[in-house]
Write a protein that holds these residues in place. Sequence first.
Motif, short mmCIF file in Angstrom:
data_model
loop_
_atom_site.label_atom_id
_atom_site.label_comp_id
_atom_site.label_asym_id
_atom_site.label_seq_id
_atom_site.Cartn_x
_atom_site.Cartn_y
_atom_site.Cartn_z
N ARG A 150 8.85 -28.00 -38.46
CA ARG A 150 9.95 -27.99 -37.49
C ARG A 150 10.16 -26.58 -36.93
O ARG A 150 10.43 -26.41 -35.74
CB ARG A 150 11.23 -28.49 -38.16
N CYS A 151 10.03 -25.59 -37.78
CA CYS A 151 10.17 -24.20 -37.34
C CYS A 151 9.10 -23.85 -36.32
O CYS A 151 9.37 -23.23 -35.28
CB CYS A 151 10.09 -23.27 -38.55
N ARG A 152 7.87 -24.25 -36.59
CA ARG A 152 6.78 -23.98 -35.65
C ARG A 152 7.00 -24.69 -34.32
O ARG A 152 6.68 -24.15 -33.26
CB ARG A 152 5.44 -24.40 -36.27
N LEU A 153 7.55 -25.91 -34.37
CA LEU A 153 7.83 -26.62 -33.12
C LEU A 153 8.90 -25.90 -32.30
O LEU A 153 8.84 -25.88 -31.07
CB LEU A 153 8.28 -28.05 -33.41
N LEU A 154 9.87 -25.32 -32.97
CA LEU A 154 10.91 -24.58 -32.24
C LEU A 154 10.34 -23.31 -31.61
O LEU A 154 10.70 -22.94 -30.50
CB LEU A 154 12.07 -24.25 -33.18
N GLU A 155 9.43 -22.66 -32.34
CA GLU A 155 8.77 -21.50 -31.72
C GLU A 155 7.96 -21.95 -30.51
O GLU A 155 7.98 -21.31 -29.45
CB GLU A 155 7.87 -20.77 -32.71
N LEU A 156 7.24 -23.05 -30.65
CA LEU A 156 6.47 -23.58 -29.53
C LEU A 156 7.39 -23.95 -28.36
O LEU A 156 7.04 -23.74 -27.20
CB LEU A 156 5.67 -24.79 -29.99
N THR A 157 8.58 -24.47 -28.67
CA THR A 157 9.54 -24.78 -27.61
C THR A 157 9.89 -23.54 -26.81
O THR A 157 9.92 -23.56 -25.57
CB THR A 157 10.82 -25.38 -28.23
N ALA A 158 10.12 -22.43 -27.52
CA ALA A 158 10.42 -21.18 -26.83
C ALA A 158 9.24 -20.71 -25.98
O ALA A 158 9.41 -20.32 -24.82
CB ALA A 158 10.79 -20.11 -27.85
N ASP A 159 8.05 -20.77 -26.56
CA ASP A 159 6.88 -20.16 -25.93
C ASP A 159 6.25 -21.03 -24.83
O ASP A 159 5.64 -20.50 -23.91
CB ASP A 159 5.81 -19.88 -26.98
N GLU A 160 6.39 -22.36 -24.95
CA GLU A 160 5.63 -23.22 -24.03
C GLU A 160 6.50 -24.19 -23.24
O GLU A 160 6.01 -24.76 -22.25
CB GLU A 160 4.57 -23.99 -24.81
N ILE A 161 7.75 -24.41 -23.66
CA ILE A 161 8.61 -25.32 -22.92
C ILE A 161 9.66 -24.56 -22.11
O ILE A 161 9.87 -24.84 -20.93
CB ILE A 161 9.26 -26.34 -23.89
N LEU A 162 10.29 -23.56 -22.74
CA LEU A 162 11.23 -22.74 -21.98
C LEU A 162 10.53 -21.74 -21.08
O LEU A 162 11.07 -21.33 -20.06
CB LEU A 162 12.17 -22.00 -22.93
N LEU A 163 9.33 -21.31 -21.48
CA LEU A 163 8.67 -20.25 -20.71
C LEU A 163 8.31 -20.65 -19.28
O LEU A 163 8.48 -19.82 -18.37
CB LEU A 163 7.43 -19.76 -21.45
N PRO A 164 7.81 -21.86 -19.00
CA PRO A 164 7.47 -22.17 -17.60
C PRO A 164 8.65 -22.00 -16.61
O PRO A 164 8.48 -21.32 -15.59
CB PRO A 164 6.97 -23.61 -17.67
N PRO A 165 9.85 -22.55 -16.88
CA PRO A 165 10.94 -22.25 -15.94
C PRO A 165 11.35 -20.78 -15.97
O PRO A 165 11.73 -20.22 -14.93
CB PRO A 165 12.09 -23.17 -16.39
N LEU A 166 11.25 -20.15 -17.14
CA LEU A 166 11.56 -18.72 -17.19
C LEU A 166 10.64 -17.93 -16.27
O LEU A 166 11.08 -16.98 -15.60
CB LEU A 166 11.44 -18.23 -18.64
N ARG A 167 9.36 -18.30 -16.22
CA ARG A 167 8.43 -17.57 -15.36
C ARG A 167 8.87 -17.58 -13.90
O ARG A 167 8.62 -16.63 -13.16
CB ARG A 167 7.02 -18.18 -15.47
N GLN A 168 9.54 -18.67 -13.49
CA GLN A 168 10.01 -18.74 -12.11
C GLN A 168 11.09 -17.70 -11.83
O GLN A 168 11.29 -17.30 -10.67
CB GLN A 168 10.53 -20.14 -11.80
N LEU A 169 11.80 -17.28 -12.88
CA LEU A 169 12.82 -16.24 -12.70
C LEU A 169 12.21 -14.84 -12.67
O LEU A 169 12.84 -13.90 -12.19
CB LEU A 169 13.85 -16.30 -13.83
N MET A 170 10.99 -14.69 -13.20
CA MET A 170 10.40 -13.36 -13.30
C MET A 170 10.12 -12.74 -11.93
O MET A 170 9.97 -11.52 -11.82
CB MET A 170 9.12 -13.42 -14.13
N THR A 171 10.01 -13.58 -10.89
CA THR A 171 9.79 -13.02 -9.56
C THR A 171 10.98 -12.18 -9.10
O THR A 171 10.85 -11.41 -8.16
CB THR A 171 9.55 -14.15 -8.54
#
Length: 221
Positions: free
Chosen positions: A94-115
């Motif tokens: 479960r811990c690894r899934l939460l890390e994956l959530t941060a790195d691969e699920i939250l990151l795509p919309p976050l990348r749109q803010l990086m511009t």
Amino acid sequence: MKLYSGPLSLFSRKVEIALREKSLPFDREMVPFTQEKGYTPKHPAVLAANPKGQVPVLIDGGLTLFDSTVIFEYLEDAYPRPALYPASAKDRARCRLLELTADEILLPPLRQLMTRTSPPDPDPERQRQRVADADRAEIALRDHYETLSRRLGSQEFFCGAFSVADIALFMTILWVQRLKGPRLDAQPKLAAWYERVKSRPSAGQAAEEIAVADRELSPPL
């Protein structure tokens, strides 16, 4: 132990927090970075260690590692106390899934803010598209906040005790905040968790160093 890091590298800062939580001394070398060129030209030691040419790169004796998740797991195996993963197999998963959530699920919309910290696109239509993409990303991130708040529930930390999951999610949400993304006001449990993590010396130091780097390297948002 040596860490090649970057002033505005989310994944490197994750590793720095883990190293400090485990009280592991390390020599840190910040690779050159500018908003105009990013991490180009690449640091030769990073290029030699990582086929992707990215930080973090950790050297521990004769072992050289890249990728924050691989580094997390190595540190837990080699330096198990204090633990940054839960004890049971199911809870570790479960811990690894939460890390994956941060790195691969939250990151795509976050990348749109990086511009928002990049120079404006000279083409007006492409710049308008950037702004529209960032607006859509904010909606997605608010939905993720709600999901995370439910997952956290009444716990102080996502896996009961402070863990890799908290490090990864904290860094991703910190990045959302520094890019003027959605605030946490509508999710008081998540907001309290965020401040709880930020109050830890390891995370607080990372947050402060990122703020300094922003002042020095980034245009005002």
